[in-house]
Design a protein around this motif. Structure first.
Motif, PDB file in Angstrom:
ATOM      1  N   LYS A 143      26.972  40.363 -26.389  1.00 46.44           N
ATOM      2  CA  LYS A 143      26.429  40.362 -25.017  1.00 46.44           C
ATOM      3  C   LYS A 143      25.453  39.213 -24.778  1.00 46.44           C
ATOM      4  N   SER A 144      25.392  38.813 -23.532  1.00 42.35           N
ATOM      5  CA  SER A 144      24.458  37.751 -23.134  1.00 42.35           C
ATOM      6  C   SER A 144      23.016  38.258 -23.208  1.00 42.35           C
ATOM      7  N   ALA A 145      22.105  37.342 -23.548  1.00 34.17           N
ATOM      8  CA  ALA A 145      20.679  37.705 -23.578  1.00 34.17           C
ATOM      9  C   ALA A 145      19.938  37.033 -22.429  1.00 34.17           C
ATOM     10  N   MET A 146      20.686  36.595 -21.420  1.00 38.22           N
ATOM     11  CA  MET A 146      20.044  35.806 -20.366  1.00 38.22           C
ATOM     12  C   MET A 146      19.293  36.649 -19.330  1.00 38.22           C
TER      13      MET A 146
ATOM     14  N   SER B   9      11.346  31.103 -18.796  1.00 39.89           N
ATOM     15  CA  SER B   9      11.672  29.700 -19.078  1.00 39.89           C
ATOM     16  C   SER B   9      12.379  29.053 -17.888  1.00 39.89           C
ATOM     17  N   ALA B  10      13.196  29.836 -17.173  1.00 37.20           N
ATOM     18  CA  ALA B  10      13.862  29.278 -15.990  1.00 37.20           C
ATOM     19  C   ALA B  10      12.837  28.938 -14.911  1.00 37.20           C
ATOM     20  N   GLU B  11      11.868  29.836 -14.735  1.00 34.67           N
ATOM     21  CA  GLU B  11      10.805  29.575 -13.736  1.00 34.67           C
ATOM     22  C   GLU B  11      10.015  28.320 -14.098  1.00 34.67           C
TER      23      GLU B  11
ATOM     24  N   THR C  42      25.901  24.930 -14.275  1.00 36.07           N
ATOM     25  CA  THR C  42      26.204  25.064 -12.842  1.00 36.07           C
ATOM     26  C   THR C  42      25.151  25.934 -12.165  1.00 36.07           C
ATOM     27  N   GLU C  43      24.817  27.070 -12.781  1.00 38.86           N
ATOM     28  CA  GLU C  43      23.837  27.972 -12.171  1.00 38.86           C
ATOM     29  C   GLU C  43      22.437  27.359 -12.191  1.00 38.86           C
TER      30      GLU C  43
ATOM     31  N   VAL D  16      19.407  33.369 -13.945  1.00 38.44           N
ATOM     32  CA  VAL D  16      19.665  33.897 -15.299  1.00 38.44           C
ATOM     33  C   VAL D  16      20.579  35.123 -15.238  1.00 38.44           C
ATOM     34  N   GLU D  17      20.436  35.928 -14.185  1.00 38.93           N
ATOM     35  CA  GLU D  17      21.314  37.103 -14.069  1.00 38.93           C
ATOM     36  C   GLU D  17      22.771  36.681 -13.847  1.00 38.93           C
ATOM     37  N   GLU D  18      22.956  35.643 -13.063  1.00 41.38           N
ATOM     38  CA  GLU D  18      24.312  35.148 -12.811  1.00 41.38           C
ATOM     39  C   GLU D  18      24.916  34.566 -14.087  1.00 41.38           C
ATOM     40  N   ILE D  19      24.107  33.851 -14.855  1.00 46.13           N
ATOM     41  CA  ILE D  19      24.613  33.303 -16.129  1.00 46.13           C
ATOM     42  C   ILE D  19      25.031  34.448 -17.046  1.00 46.13           C
ATOM     43  N   ALA D  20      24.186  35.484 -17.103  1.00 42.47           N
ATOM     44  CA  ALA D  20      24.502  36.633 -17.973  1.00 42.47           C
ATOM     45  C   ALA D  20      25.801  37.297 -17.537  1.00 42.47           C
ATOM     46  N   LYS D  21      25.934  37.488 -16.223  1.00 45.54           N
ATOM     47  CA  LYS D  21      27.131  38.170 -15.696  1.00 45.54           C
ATOM     48  C   LYS D  21      28.407  37.372 -16.041  1.00 45.54           C
ATOM     49  N   GLN D  22      28.362  36.071 -15.751  1.00 41.57           N
ATOM     50  CA  GLN D  22      29.554  35.238 -15.995  1.00 41.57           C
ATOM     51  C   GLN D  22      29.861  35.127 -17.493  1.00 41.57           C
ATOM     52  N   SER D  23      28.792  35.039 -18.277  1.00 41.37           N
ATOM     53  CA  SER D  23      28.967  34.929 -19.722  1.00 41.37           C
ATOM     54  C   SER D  23      29.633  36.184 -20.283  1.00 41.37           C
TER      55      SER D  23
END
Lengths: 519, 279
Positions: free
Chosen positions: A300-303, A311-313, A490-491, A506-513
């Motif tokens: 599973k993704s840890a994003m 870190s994204a902020e 991309t995100e 980060v939620e979108e990256i996790a979902k797609q991943s």
């Protein structure tokens, strides 16, 4: 008539599908071990005695290339090897000096250089066709090795074969973390490639700016801003913002911006952000063991972790005060921006030092210092981007043995030293032993004659620190990585363009991943 | 108050010339910029404000065509592959196009459509089967392999174009020639072919441009000794930056032959391209 045409189109598509299906190979049951690894004259070889290979120009202090007594270095004379590699400095240096290898072995070597995308495509086509147009492959750990390890020769078969030349200095002479990520896939049973190049992200900064305005900054902000292991990413942000504001006000004239980044919608953006993500204890997957030998299923993704959000902020804040060109720069663009003298700090691949110290391409010659990247809450993390070279298992036994001789030579300390000094190369060695010799040690000191001859050595002190297990960041080595990498950059790019918040990103990256990996 | 005609005409002309000038600037500025940059030093290339008057520096071209630069080899590969592929495509396309235009056989339309549909297929869909075939035939990385690859996309195009052009020529002319004693081939060669010469030239130029500019097929099917100029251009983007001077010079070399060829045959190009649009 319409039915006739439709029928023919369907037949045509069906044939294409069948051909594609027949050509694609999702798995291979063939063993990676070549059927024969013995030297041609194995019965006349004394494996108890090692003899120096007939190469000229041995460098004192470096392990020599040797072979067992009686080994005939010309036994594969007439074999033609095709090497496919990215257009990198070590490849250019090897191509320019390939006569050294050809003269000794009689093997003809064609080194074909392309951009990485083309190398990946041609390698995939060659493997899927079970062809051996390319005998030696530039095995990028993420785009080639992770997906195609079953098509590589297990090099242990040659390492264990006493009638063939051994790896000079042994496997232990390679930087351990680089051998793991470049050489293995899934486990350490089979070794598929040997470390070949090793770009790593460290911090390039303008020492003239940092020395001149140090006291003023300290009076304003209350901390020492000198880049190094104690600087945090938050402090880096403060320093970048301060310089950008002072430059805009005309109080700093040496540069225009505090920082520059490789934040284009490109692989470079993932690498740039990963330094901060890993610094704050985050990673792309919950499984933390993916960065070394890798796994076929990452889990599973840890994003969605707090570290990923934080870190994204912070990354968004940093880019907002950095050079506006950052969002259109990959590593080359950033390198050119820094060399143009506009930027005070830039996380960049360490081998860009030769560009910064070249008066033909840089306005900052002699003004650049290198430091480790700032730290996060948990650690310092330096993205690693190196690659290995391996052997295509679909060649003939003779081609595979000839390819082994090439691997032994190309990754040897002697050849790595030659690459370091080459005018068309300049890449830094993957061998401990090269960094131990006196000339190279002197080259790591700014201002020495050796550092001028080998400018890529200037960042090596911090790079050697960055390679330590606790400081290096290896992205997940999983077959799905190229796709997930695309989701990530991309995100992140959307976030930098203010199209979504860091949390949404980060939620979108996790979902797609998770969708891509089926978790 | 009525606006005099000469004022109307002046306004109209001014408007038209402005549009044409803007279009020319839009189209030509990048090319002029590239050509100028190819004879500047790297520092001069990025100096702001840019200099339009400067002493040209031909060092990049000298290096490219030196033994070390090895550009001549890329250039000769490009010339051989694109010219030969164009010739093969024109010869086969002309004969095939004539047969399709004049032939009266079952499923003629379906066959014509199938031929042009191979040109429509996305390259990634055909690369793998082609690679497999070429690999088995030992053609990967060879000049014949590159020729075959280029011909796979040039021939359907040439065949389709020539078929359309031949359909414009009245069949009665050939029939009259044959009544007067010409053989079938003589009727084709002496009667049908001359009127489609502009179309032949236009098709040839377009085939030449397709193969000269091709990167995808060249990058996959060429090898160490057969890389073409577009592949050479891609090599200038390295892990450690872009060789801007050489990139500009390479770009200049890539466009020059096509510009010259286009200008030399522009009359035929216009005629040829408009032939199919008559009806």
């Amino acid at each position: 008539m319409k039915r006739d045409i439709l029928f023919k189109i369907i037949v045509f598509l069906a044939i294409i599908s069948m051909v594609l299906t027949a050509c694609s190979s999702t798995s291979s049951t063939n063993s990676q071990k070549p059927s024969d690894t013995k030297a041609k004259n194995a019965e006349n070889i004394n494996t108890e005695v090692q003899v120096d290979a007939p190469f000229d120009g041995w460098v004192e202090g470096l392990p020599k290339i040797t072979a067992p007594e009686g080994f005939d270095w010309k036994q594969f004379e007439g074999v033609e090897l095709n090497v496919i590699t990215e257009n990198t400095p070590p490849s250019s240096a090897l191509a320019a000096n390939i006569n050294l290898f050809e003269d000794v072995t009689g093997i003809k070597v064609n080194i074909e250089q392309s951009d990485l995308g083309t190398v990946v495509e041609k390698t995939s086509l060659d493997f899927n066709a079970k062809s051996a147009k390319y005998h030696v492959i530039y095995a990028d750990p993420y785009q080639i090795l992770a997906k195609h390890s079953q098509h590589f020769v297990d090099l242990n078969a040659f390492i264990d074969e006493k009638t063939m030349p051994a790896i000079p200095g042994g496997l232990e002479d390679f930087i351990p973390s680089q051998l793991e990520v470049n050489g293995y896939m899934g486990d350490t049973e089979a070794l598929y490639a040997l470390p070949y190049d090793n770009p790593t992200m460290v911090l390039a900064y303008r020492k003239d700016v940092f020395e001149k305005y140090k006291d003023e900054f300290m009076a304003d902000k209350g901390f020492d801003w000198t880049p190094g292991p104690n600087l945090t990413w938050e402090q880096y942000y403060e320093a970048a913002k301060w310089i950008t504001e002072k430059a805009a006000a005309g109080e700093i004239t040496e540069v225009k911006y505090g920082a520059g980044h490789q934040a284009k919608q490109h692989d470079s953006l993932m690498n740039d952000y990963s330094n901060i993500l890993a610094g704050y204890g985050g990673d792309y997957f919950e499984d933390t063991e993916l960065g070394a030998v890798g796994k076929s299923n990452p889990g599973k993704s840890a994003m969605t972790s707090d570290a990923a959000k934080k870190s994204a902020e912070l990354y968004k804040k940093i880019i907002d005060v950095s050079a506006p060109g950052s969002t259109s720069w990959d590593w080359s663009g950033l390198g050119e921006g820094f060399a143009a003298g506009d930027i005070a700090m830039a996380p960049e691949w360490h081998e860009f030092s030769s560009m910064f110290e070249n008066p033909d391409s840089s306005k900052v010659v002699g003004k650049v210092s290198w430091a480790s990247l700032p730290k996060g809450d948990v650690r310092q993390a330096h993205s690693y981007g190196g690659t290995g070279i391996g052997i295509n298992k679909y060649g003939t036994d003779e081609e595979k043995k000839a390819a082994w001789l090439f691997l032994v030579w190309a990754t040897s300390p002697q050849a790595q030293y030659m690459i370091l000094k080459s005018e068309v190369g300049g890449s830094t060695p993957t061998r401990h032993s090269v960094y131990d010799i006196e000339e190279v040690q002197k080259g790591m000191q700014a201002g020495t004659e050796e550092s001028k001859q080998m400018p890529n050595l200037l960042p090596m002190k911090v790079t050697l620190e960055a390679w330590k297990e606790e400081n290096v960041y290896m992205r997940p080595k999983v077959p799905q990585w190229p796709q997930i990498d695309t989701f990530i950059f991309t995100e992140l790019s959307k976030m930098l363009a203010d199209q979504q918040t860091p949390e949404e990103t980060v939620e979108e990256i996790a979902k797609q991943s998770d969708q891509a990996t089926g978790n | 108050m009525a606006v005099p005609n000469h004022v109307k005409k002046t306004v109209k002309n001014t408007f038209l010339y402005t549009i044409v000038t803007l279009a020319l600037v839009w189209a030509l500025l990048p090319i002029v910029w590239m050509v100028m940059s190819s004879v500047k030093t790297e520092a001069g290339m990025f100096s702001m404000p840019p200099k339009f008057f400067f002493k040209p520096n031909f060092e990049t071209f000298k290096f490219m065509f030196s033994e070390e630069g090895n550009f001549f080899s890329f250039l000769s590969n490009s010339v051989i592959a694109s010219v030969l592929s164009t010739i093969i495509s024109l010869v086969l396309g002309t004969l095939g196009g004539f047969a399709l235009a004049r032939g009266n056989f079952k499923n003629e339309k379906a066959l014509s459509f199938w031929i042009i549909s191979t040109r429509m297929a996305p390259i990634p869909a055909v690369i793998l089967p082609l690679y497999l075939m070429f690999s088995n035939l030992g053609l990967i990385g060879t000049m014949p392999g590159l020729l075959f690859a280029y011909t796979t996309f040039n021939l359907p195009f040439a065949l389709w174009m020539m078929m359309v052009f031949f359909k414009e020529v009245p069949q009665a002319l050939e029939e009259a020639a044959m009544i007067d004693g010409c053989s079938r081939f003589q009727a084709f060669w002496r009667i049908a072919l001359p009127p489609v010469a502009p179309g032949l030239v236009a098709t040839g130029i377009l085939c030449l441009m397709f193969s000269w500019n091709d990167f995808m097929f060249a990058s996959v099917f060429s090898g160490h000794d057969t890389q073409t100029v577009p592949v050479a251009a891609s090599l200038l983007i390295t892990q450690n930056g872009i060789a801007w001077g050489q990139a500009m010079a390479t770009g200049t070399v890539i466009i020059t032959p096509m510009v010259i060829a286009g200008l030399a045959v522009r009359k035929y190009l216009v005629q040829g391209l408009s032939m199919g649009a008559v009806k």
